[in-house]
Design an enzyme around this catalytic site. Structure first.
Site, short mmCIF file in Angstrom:
data_model
loop_
_atom_site.label_atom_id
_atom_site.label_comp_id
_atom_site.label_asym_id
_atom_site.label_seq_id
_atom_site.Cartn_x
_atom_site.Cartn_y
_atom_site.Cartn_z
N ASP A 33 0.86 -1.19 0.00
CA ASP A 33 0.00 0.00 0.00
C ASP A 33 0.90 1.24 0.00
O ASP A 33 1.84 1.34 0.79
CB ASP A 33 -0.91 0.00 1.23
CG ASP A 33 -2.05 1.00 1.11
OD1 ASP A 33 -3.20 0.56 1.05
OD2 ASP A 33 -1.77 2.22 1.06
N ILE A 34 0.58 2.17 -0.88
CA ILE A 34 1.45 3.33 -1.07
C ILE A 34 1.29 4.37 0.04
O ILE A 34 2.16 5.21 0.26
CB ILE A 34 1.17 3.93 -2.47
CG1 ILE A 34 2.37 4.63 -3.03
CG2 ILE A 34 -0.04 4.85 -2.46
CD1 ILE A 34 2.25 4.93 -4.52
N GLN A 96 -14.66 2.31 1.00
CA GLN A 96 -13.84 1.86 -0.14
C GLN A 96 -13.55 3.04 -1.07
O GLN A 96 -14.48 3.77 -1.45
CB GLN A 96 -14.56 0.75 -0.91
CG GLN A 96 -13.75 0.20 -2.08
CD GLN A 96 -14.47 -0.93 -2.82
OE1 GLN A 96 -15.63 -1.24 -2.54
NE2 GLN A 96 -13.80 -1.52 -3.79
N HIS A 102 -10.23 -5.46 -2.99
CA HIS A 102 -8.89 -5.65 -2.42
C HIS A 102 -8.98 -5.99 -0.94
O HIS A 102 -9.90 -5.57 -0.25
CB HIS A 102 -8.01 -4.42 -2.63
CG HIS A 102 -8.64 -3.12 -2.20
ND1 HIS A 102 -9.53 -2.45 -3.00
CD2 HIS A 102 -8.50 -2.39 -1.08
CE1 HIS A 102 -9.92 -1.35 -2.38
NE2 HIS A 102 -9.32 -1.28 -1.21
N PHE A 103 -7.98 -6.73 -0.49
CA PHE A 103 -7.86 -7.13 0.91
C PHE A 103 -6.64 -6.44 1.49
O PHE A 103 -5.54 -6.54 0.94
CB PHE A 103 -7.69 -8.65 1.03
CG PHE A 103 -8.89 -9.43 0.57
CD1 PHE A 103 -9.10 -9.67 -0.79
CD2 PHE A 103 -9.81 -9.93 1.48
CE1 PHE A 103 -10.20 -10.38 -1.23
CE2 PHE A 103 -10.92 -10.64 1.04
CZ PHE A 103 -11.12 -10.86 -0.31
N HIS A 104 -6.85 -5.73 2.60
CA HIS A 104 -5.73 -5.09 3.30
C HIS A 104 -5.17 -6.07 4.33
O HIS A 104 -5.94 -6.66 5.10
CB HIS A 104 -6.21 -3.88 4.10
CG HIS A 104 -6.79 -2.76 3.30
ND1 HIS A 104 -6.09 -1.61 3.02
CD2 HIS A 104 -8.02 -2.59 2.76
CE1 HIS A 104 -6.87 -0.77 2.34
NE2 HIS A 104 -8.06 -1.34 2.17
P1 AMP Z 1 -9.78 1.31 0.31
O1 AMP Z 1 -10.02 2.59 1.04
O2 AMP Z 1 -10.15 0.10 1.10
O3 AMP Z 1 -10.41 1.35 -1.06
O4 AMP Z 1 -8.22 1.20 0.14
C1 AMP Z 1 -7.53 1.65 -0.97
C2 AMP Z 1 -6.07 1.60 -0.60
O5 AMP Z 1 -5.31 1.72 -1.77
C3 AMP Z 1 -5.61 2.71 0.35
O6 AMP Z 1 -5.06 2.13 1.51
C4 AMP Z 1 -4.58 3.47 -0.46
O7 AMP Z 1 -3.52 3.91 0.33
C5 AMP Z 1 -4.14 2.43 -1.47
N1 AMP Z 1 -3.64 2.95 -2.73
C6 AMP Z 1 -4.16 3.92 -3.51
N2 AMP Z 1 -3.42 4.08 -4.62
C7 AMP Z 1 -2.42 3.18 -4.56
C8 AMP Z 1 -1.33 2.84 -5.41
N3 AMP Z 1 -1.11 3.48 -6.57
N4 AMP Z 1 -0.49 1.85 -5.01
C9 AMP Z 1 -0.68 1.21 -3.85
N5 AMP Z 1 -1.71 1.47 -3.01
C10 AMP Z 1 -2.55 2.45 -3.36
#
Ligand code: AMP
Length: 137
Positions: A33-34, A96, A102-104
């Site tokens: 995660d970025i 979201q 996606h799974f964190h």
């Molecule tokens: P969600 O809020 O569950 O949709 O999580 C989306 C996640 O994607 C967040 O934790 C962001 O930090 C992460 N994210 C957004 N853009 C990127 C990217 N380009 N590369 C990696 N993670 C990302």
């Protein structure tokens, strides 16, 4: 819900945007995660175009959770994580933000988690965590 093939994760899957990958096979990708909520915050996504968990074919969901477990074990081993929060948000109403399921995996405690980090993490630090996770796979 209609799938937007211009979403960030679809673009990562097509190689149009960079990602710090820790695992990839024909069906699933795992990457850092970025904007991590904790050191080692990793995302696992199926490659099939589903917006939420509810849209995902059961077979793809079953396979993805197997990879989620595999990555969780690598995070535990590679980062010496004492606990890992598995988080999955389905729908903007749940918070979201990226419309590709996606799974964190967050090496942290649910009591420590707040809102998403609002800034990019240190890329070199994130890459170092990714190397440790990959080495533990
Ligand atoms: P969600 O809020 O569950 O949709 O999580 C989306 C996640 O994607 C967040 O934790 C962001 O930090 C992460 N994210 C957004 N853009 C990127 C990217 N380009 N590369 C990696 N993670 C990302």
């Amino acid at each position: 819900m209609a799938y937007d093939d211009q979403n960030i994760f679809a673009r990562i899957l097509r190689g149009e945007l960079p990602a710090i990958k820790v695992y990839e096979d024909e069906q699933v990708l795992a990457f850092m995660d970025i904007m991590p909520q904790a050191d080692g915050h990793t995302l696992v996504i199926p490659k099939s175009p589903a917006v939420t968990l509810l849209d995902l074919a059961p077979e793809a969901a079953a396979y993805t959770i197997q990879v989620v477990q595999k990555i969780a074990k690598a995070i535990e081993k590679g980062l010496d994580a004492k606990g890992i929060v598995l988080m999955q948000l389905s729908g903007a109403s749940a918070g979201q933000t990226v419309p590709h399921v996606h799974f964190h995996l967050i090496p942290s405690s649910v009591h420590e988690l707040g809102k998403h980090a609002l800034e990019m993490g240190d890329q070199e630090k994130i890459k170092a965590f990714a190397e440790k996770i990959k080495a533990a796979l």
